[in-house]
Design a protein around this motif. Structure first.
Motif, PDB file in Angstrom:
ATOM      1  N   ARG A 157      -7.963   2.927  -3.977  1.00  0.00           N
ATOM      2  CA  ARG A 157      -6.878   3.836  -4.361  1.00  0.00           C
ATOM      3  C   ARG A 157      -6.745   3.932  -5.885  1.00  0.00           C
ATOM      4  O   ARG A 157      -6.567   5.005  -6.440  1.00  0.00           O
ATOM      5  CB  ARG A 157      -5.565   3.403  -3.714  1.00  0.00           C
TER       6      ARG A 157
ATOM      7  N   ASP B 147      -9.742  -7.518   2.249  1.00  0.00           N
ATOM      8  CA  ASP B 147      -9.599  -6.173   2.817  1.00  0.00           C
ATOM      9  C   ASP B 147      -8.472  -5.387   2.149  1.00  0.00           C
ATOM     10  O   ASP B 147      -8.615  -4.197   1.864  1.00  0.00           O
ATOM     11  CB  ASP B 147      -9.402  -6.227   4.331  1.00  0.00           C
TER      12      ASP B 147
ATOM     13  N   ILE C  95       0.836  -1.205   0.000  1.00  0.00           N
ATOM     14  CA  ILE C  95       0.000   0.000   0.000  1.00  0.00           C
ATOM     15  C   ILE C  95       0.867   1.249   0.000  1.00  0.00           C
ATOM     16  O   ILE C  95       0.597   2.202  -0.736  1.00  0.00           O
ATOM     17  CB  ILE C  95      -0.971   0.001   1.206  1.00  0.00           C
TER      18      ILE C  95
ATOM     19  N   ARG D 235      -9.566  -4.524  -1.429  1.00  0.00           N
ATOM     20  CA  ARG D 235     -10.521  -3.407  -1.409  1.00  0.00           C
ATOM     21  C   ARG D 235      -9.780  -2.071  -1.272  1.00  0.00           C
ATOM     22  O   ARG D 235     -10.101  -1.103  -1.947  1.00  0.00           O
ATOM     23  CB  ARG D 235     -11.515  -3.578  -0.270  1.00  0.00           C
ATOM     24  N   THR D 236      -8.776  -2.036  -0.413  1.00  0.00           N
ATOM     25  CA  THR D 236      -7.975  -0.817  -0.236  1.00  0.00           C
ATOM     26  C   THR D 236      -7.279  -0.442  -1.537  1.00  0.00           C
ATOM     27  O   THR D 236      -7.285   0.722  -1.949  1.00  0.00           O
ATOM     28  CB  THR D 236      -6.942  -1.012   0.892  1.00  0.00           C
TER      29      THR D 236
END
Length: 93
Positions: free
Chosen positions: A72, A64, A29, A67-68
């Motif tokens: 983005r 999860d 991330i 999804r993040t």
């Protein structure tokens, strides 16, 4: 956006999502955020096999984290209508 790719047509996002380990989502991330901030890559680019970064991320990561990444990439202009070259599914299927 730049079109720098490796020998199989993958840009940095393909490599990031394809090579990342499941136990390193925070690093993925953080790296994604840097790449998106720089706005130097085509986030909708497909590699030589027709795969695009968003689909790789969705297939590779737990829900999860996927999804993040999805959120983005959407904010950065990802095309949700692109389909997997094998299944024909879109990133939302």
């Amino acid at each position: 956006p730049a079109t720098h790719t490796n020998e199989t047509g993958q840009n940095l996002l393909h490599v990031l999502f394809g090579c990342a380990y499941q136990n390193e989502p925070a690093q993925v991330i953080a790296t994604l955020d840097i790449i998106l901030y720089q706005r130097t890559l085509d986030i909708n680019a497909s590699d030589d096999q027709g795969y695009f970064p968003l689909m790789i991320a969705i297939e590779r990561f737990e829900e999860d984290i996927a999804r993040t990444i999805l959120l983005r990439l959407c904010k950065a202009g990802a095309n949700l209508d692109l389909t997997d070259p094998v299944t024909g599914n879109s990133s939302l299927d």
